[in-house]
Design a protein around this motif. Sequence first.
Motif, PDB file in Angstrom:
ATOM      1  N   TRP A  72      56.604  40.012  30.419  1.00  0.00           N
ATOM      2  CA  TRP A  72      55.302  39.753  29.814  1.00  0.00           C
ATOM      3  C   TRP A  72      54.180  40.395  30.624  1.00  0.00           C
ATOM      4  O   TRP A  72      53.251  40.986  30.076  1.00  0.00           O
ATOM      5  CB  TRP A  72      55.084  38.253  29.679  1.00  0.00           C
ATOM      6  CG  TRP A  72      53.704  37.832  29.254  1.00  0.00           C
ATOM      7  CD1 TRP A  72      52.886  36.961  29.892  1.00  0.00           C
ATOM      8  CD2 TRP A  72      52.975  38.259  28.094  1.00  0.00           C
ATOM      9  NE1 TRP A  72      51.701  36.808  29.222  1.00  0.00           N
ATOM     10  CE2 TRP A  72      51.730  37.590  28.104  1.00  0.00           C
ATOM     11  CE3 TRP A  72      53.259  39.126  27.052  1.00  0.00           C
ATOM     12  CZ2 TRP A  72      50.765  37.779  27.119  1.00  0.00           C
ATOM     13  CZ3 TRP A  72      52.287  39.316  26.055  1.00  0.00           C
ATOM     14  CH2 TRP A  72      51.070  38.646  26.103  1.00  0.00           C
ATOM     15  N   ARG A  73      54.260  40.313  31.950  1.00  0.00           N
ATOM     16  CA  ARG A  73      53.261  40.961  32.792  1.00  0.00           C
ATOM     17  C   ARG A  73      53.249  42.474  32.559  1.00  0.00           C
ATOM     18  O   ARG A  73      52.174  43.097  32.523  1.00  0.00           O
ATOM     19  CB  ARG A  73      53.531  40.653  34.263  1.00  0.00           C
ATOM     20  CG  ARG A  73      53.083  39.265  34.718  1.00  0.00           C
ATOM     21  CD  ARG A  73      51.593  39.146  34.618  1.00  0.00           C
ATOM     22  NE  ARG A  73      51.044  38.017  35.347  1.00  0.00           N
ATOM     23  CZ  ARG A  73      50.244  37.117  34.828  1.00  0.00           C
ATOM     24  NH1 ARG A  73      49.932  37.188  33.532  1.00  0.00           N
ATOM     25  NH2 ARG A  73      49.743  36.138  35.551  1.00  0.00           N
ATOM     26  N   LEU A  74      54.412  43.077  32.415  1.00  0.00           N
ATOM     27  CA  LEU A  74      54.483  44.514  32.157  1.00  0.00           C
ATOM     28  C   LEU A  74      53.872  44.861  30.801  1.00  0.00           C
ATOM     29  O   LEU A  74      53.174  45.868  30.660  1.00  0.00           O
ATOM     30  CB  LEU A  74      55.937  44.986  32.219  1.00  0.00           C
ATOM     31  CG  LEU A  74      56.574  44.997  33.621  1.00  0.00           C
ATOM     32  CD1 LEU A  74      58.067  45.323  33.518  1.00  0.00           C
ATOM     33  CD2 LEU A  74      55.867  45.997  34.525  1.00  0.00           C
ATOM     34  N   VAL A  75      54.118  44.019  29.810  1.00  0.00           N
ATOM     35  CA  VAL A  75      53.531  44.230  28.490  1.00  0.00           C
ATOM     36  C   VAL A  75      52.009  44.114  28.578  1.00  0.00           C
ATOM     37  O   VAL A  75      51.267  44.916  27.987  1.00  0.00           O
ATOM     38  CB  VAL A  75      54.100  43.217  27.475  1.00  0.00           C
ATOM     39  CG1 VAL A  75      53.313  43.252  26.168  1.00  0.00           C
ATOM     40  CG2 VAL A  75      55.575  43.520  27.201  1.00  0.00           C
ATOM     41  N   LEU A  95      46.073  46.663  36.697  1.00  0.00           N
ATOM     42  CA  LEU A  95      46.786  46.953  37.935  1.00  0.00           C
ATOM     43  C   LEU A  95      47.196  45.660  38.646  1.00  0.00           C
ATOM     44  O   LEU A  95      48.287  45.569  39.224  1.00  0.00           O
ATOM     45  CB  LEU A  95      45.931  47.815  38.861  1.00  0.00           C
ATOM     46  CG  LEU A  95      45.771  49.286  38.466  1.00  0.00           C
ATOM     47  CD1 LEU A  95      44.779  49.975  39.394  1.00  0.00           C
ATOM     48  CD2 LEU A  95      47.120  50.008  38.488  1.00  0.00           C
ATOM     49  N   ALA A  96      46.321  44.653  38.577  1.00  0.00           N
ATOM     50  CA  ALA A  96      46.656  43.359  39.174  1.00  0.00           C
ATOM     51  C   ALA A  96      47.833  42.723  38.440  1.00  0.00           C
ATOM     52  O   ALA A  96      48.712  42.104  39.061  1.00  0.00           O
ATOM     53  CB  ALA A  96      45.440  42.434  39.123  1.00  0.00           C
ATOM     54  N   LEU A  97      47.880  42.871  37.120  1.00  0.00           N
ATOM     55  CA  LEU A  97      49.007  42.355  36.344  1.00  0.00           C
ATOM     56  C   LEU A  97      50.299  43.087  36.701  1.00  0.00           C
ATOM     57  O   LEU A  97      51.372  42.488  36.764  1.00  0.00           O
ATOM     58  CB  LEU A  97      48.718  42.502  34.850  1.00  0.00           C
ATOM     59  CG  LEU A  97      47.606  41.607  34.295  1.00  0.00           C
ATOM     60  CD1 LEU A  97      47.226  42.050  32.882  1.00  0.00           C
ATOM     61  CD2 LEU A  97      48.037  40.151  34.295  1.00  0.00           C
ATOM     62  N   LEU A  98      50.174  44.386  36.967  1.00  0.00           N
ATOM     63  CA  LEU A  98      51.334  45.174  37.381  1.00  0.00           C
ATOM     64  C   LEU A  98      51.834  44.707  38.750  1.00  0.00           C
ATOM     65  O   LEU A  98      53.048  44.589  38.979  1.00  0.00           O
ATOM     66  CB  LEU A  98      50.956  46.653  37.432  1.00  0.00           C
ATOM     67  CG  LEU A  98      52.105  47.670  37.459  1.00  0.00           C
ATOM     68  CD1 LEU A  98      52.974  47.547  36.214  1.00  0.00           C
ATOM     69  CD2 LEU A  98      51.542  49.078  37.572  1.00  0.00           C
ATOM     70  N   ALA A  99      50.903  44.428  39.662  1.00  0.00           N
ATOM     71  CA  ALA A  99      51.279  43.910  40.975  1.00  0.00           C
ATOM     72  C   ALA A  99      51.941  42.545  40.850  1.00  0.00           C
ATOM     73  O   ALA A  99      52.895  42.227  41.578  1.00  0.00           O
ATOM     74  CB  ALA A  99      50.044  43.817  41.870  1.00  0.00           C
ATOM     75  N   SER A 100      51.446  41.730  39.916  1.00  0.00           N
ATOM     76  CA  SER A 100      52.054  40.421  39.669  1.00  0.00           C
ATOM     77  C   SER A 100      53.496  40.586  39.199  1.00  0.00           C
ATOM     78  O   SER A 100      54.385  39.841  39.618  1.00  0.00           O
ATOM     79  CB  SER A 100      51.236  39.653  38.630  1.00  0.00           C
ATOM     80  OG  SER A 100      51.848  38.430  38.305  1.00  0.00           O
ATOM     81  N   ALA A 101      53.734  41.572  38.340  1.00  0.00           N
ATOM     82  CA  ALA A 101      55.093  41.836  37.859  1.00  0.00           C
ATOM     83  C   ALA A 101      56.012  42.188  39.027  1.00  0.00           C
ATOM     84  O   ALA A 101      57.155  41.716  39.099  1.00  0.00           O
ATOM     85  CB  ALA A 101      55.078  42.970  36.838  1.00  0.00           C
ATOM     86  N   ALA A 102      55.503  42.995  39.957  1.00  0.00           N
ATOM     87  CA  ALA A 102      56.306  43.378  41.120  1.00  0.00           C
ATOM     88  C   ALA A 102      56.608  42.171  42.003  1.00  0.00           C
ATOM     89  O   ALA A 102      57.740  42.000  42.488  1.00  0.00           O
ATOM     90  CB  ALA A 102      55.580  44.455  41.928  1.00  0.00           C
ATOM     91  N   THR A 103      55.603  41.317  42.202  1.00  0.00           N
ATOM     92  CA  THR A 103      55.775  40.139  43.050  1.00  0.00           C
ATOM     93  C   THR A 103      56.813  39.184  42.470  1.00  0.00           C
ATOM     94  O   THR A 103      57.704  38.694  43.188  1.00  0.00           O
ATOM     95  CB  THR A 103      54.435  39.411  43.224  1.00  0.00           C
ATOM     96  OG1 THR A 103      53.485  40.301  43.820  1.00  0.00           O
ATOM     97  CG2 THR A 103      54.599  38.182  44.089  1.00  0.00           C
ATOM     98  N   TYR A 104      56.721  38.915  41.169  1.00  0.00           N
ATOM     99  CA  TYR A 104      57.671  37.980  40.564  1.00  0.00           C
ATOM    100  C   TYR A 104      59.053  38.605  40.403  1.00  0.00           C
ATOM    101  O   TYR A 104      60.060  37.893  40.379  1.00  0.00           O
ATOM    102  CB  TYR A 104      57.128  37.466  39.231  1.00  0.00           C
ATOM    103  CG  TYR A 104      56.079  36.395  39.421  1.00  0.00           C
ATOM    104  CD1 TYR A 104      56.445  35.096  39.736  1.00  0.00           C
ATOM    105  CD2 TYR A 104      54.721  36.690  39.322  1.00  0.00           C
ATOM    106  CE1 TYR A 104      55.485  34.116  39.951  1.00  0.00           C
ATOM    107  CE2 TYR A 104      53.758  35.712  39.538  1.00  0.00           C
ATOM    108  CZ  TYR A 104      54.148  34.426  39.850  1.00  0.00           C
ATOM    109  OH  TYR A 104      53.193  33.442  40.082  1.00  0.00           O
ATOM    110  N   SER A 105      59.120  39.925  40.331  1.00  0.00           N
ATOM    111  CA  SER A 105      60.422  40.599  40.350  1.00  0.00           C
ATOM    112  C   SER A 105      61.113  40.348  41.679  1.00  0.00           C
ATOM    113  O   SER A 105      62.313  40.027  41.725  1.00  0.00           O
ATOM    114  CB  SER A 105      60.257  42.107  40.135  1.00  0.00           C
ATOM    115  OG  SER A 105      59.809  42.398  38.841  1.00  0.00           O
ATOM    116  N   ALA A 106      60.346  40.503  42.782  1.00  0.00           N
ATOM    117  CA  ALA A 106      60.902  40.268  44.107  1.00  0.00           C
ATOM    118  C   ALA A 106      61.365  38.822  44.258  1.00  0.00           C
ATOM    119  O   ALA A 106      62.422  38.545  44.837  1.00  0.00           O
ATOM    120  CB  ALA A 106      59.866  40.608  45.176  1.00  0.00           C
ATOM    121  N   LEU A 107      60.581  37.872  43.709  1.00  0.00           N
ATOM    122  CA  LEU A 107      60.953  36.462  43.796  1.00  0.00           C
ATOM    123  C   LEU A 107      62.222  36.192  42.994  1.00  0.00           C
ATOM    124  O   LEU A 107      63.115  35.457  43.448  1.00  0.00           O
ATOM    125  CB  LEU A 107      59.807  35.593  43.290  1.00  0.00           C
ATOM    126  CG  LEU A 107      60.018  34.075  43.392  1.00  0.00           C
ATOM    127  CD1 LEU A 107      60.203  33.654  44.842  1.00  0.00           C
ATOM    128  CD2 LEU A 107      58.830  33.329  42.772  1.00  0.00           C
TER     129      LEU A 107
END
Length: 262
Positions: A72-75, A95-107
Amino acid sequence: MKYSHWLQAAARAGYLSRGIVYGIISFFAILASIGAGSSKGTKGALVTLLSQPFGSVLVAVLVTGLFGFVVWRLVQAVLDADNHGRDLQGIVVRLALLASAATYSALALYAIGLLGITGTDDGKLLPGLMNAVSQALGQRVFVTGLSLVFLGIAAAHWWKACSGRYSKHFDENEAPMRIVHVVSVLGLGARGIVFALLSAMIWLGIEGASTSGGDLPSTLDALKYIQGLPYGQVMLFALAVGLMVFAIYSFVESRWRRVSLS
């Protein structure tokens, strides 16, 4: 373009999972504030969940939700589902939403590692990327930039809370807006405080928020720092309650937030 049912399911599962994680974090922060335990971060929340009866099942379900949140963040970031636009402000938000996607991917990958699934990244990808960026820009420039990013995220949370822009994402004919207004303002405000604390800690080079090892400073770092301040127990309790409200805000989003592609 009409929203698809799978996208709505992914987003709602994602908001629900985020709420569970922050609910656990805030619960243990409240215990820490009264001397009955210690604070936990996002990873600690997953470890705690794993230790419960049927913990592996619970974590597996949570992983599914977290990956749904990433989708959803990527969308939101790439397809601009929330119509942020292509001006400077819109690009920064995306860009902040994209960073959020990366953070939750790592989690989510860390959680998969807890389940003992081999061949998965246990969270080293993001630190490795941070180290590469730090070396390319130089440590001082990197630290300054990262501090400003966290401060910008904090300001965005406060602006969203004070301006009431969160309300445009809810269907006011269905959502109980009195509840939405309260949990949105308090929850977003509390999470903004966490990011502001992390920004200050990074800028001042306070131990616990060092980026030299490639790790992003976390909510746990902010909670431990505020606990060590004068009247820290009281401030920790207030912040923990605010994060509990943010968890409720995530649950509210899971139930009533609009999820669609315009």
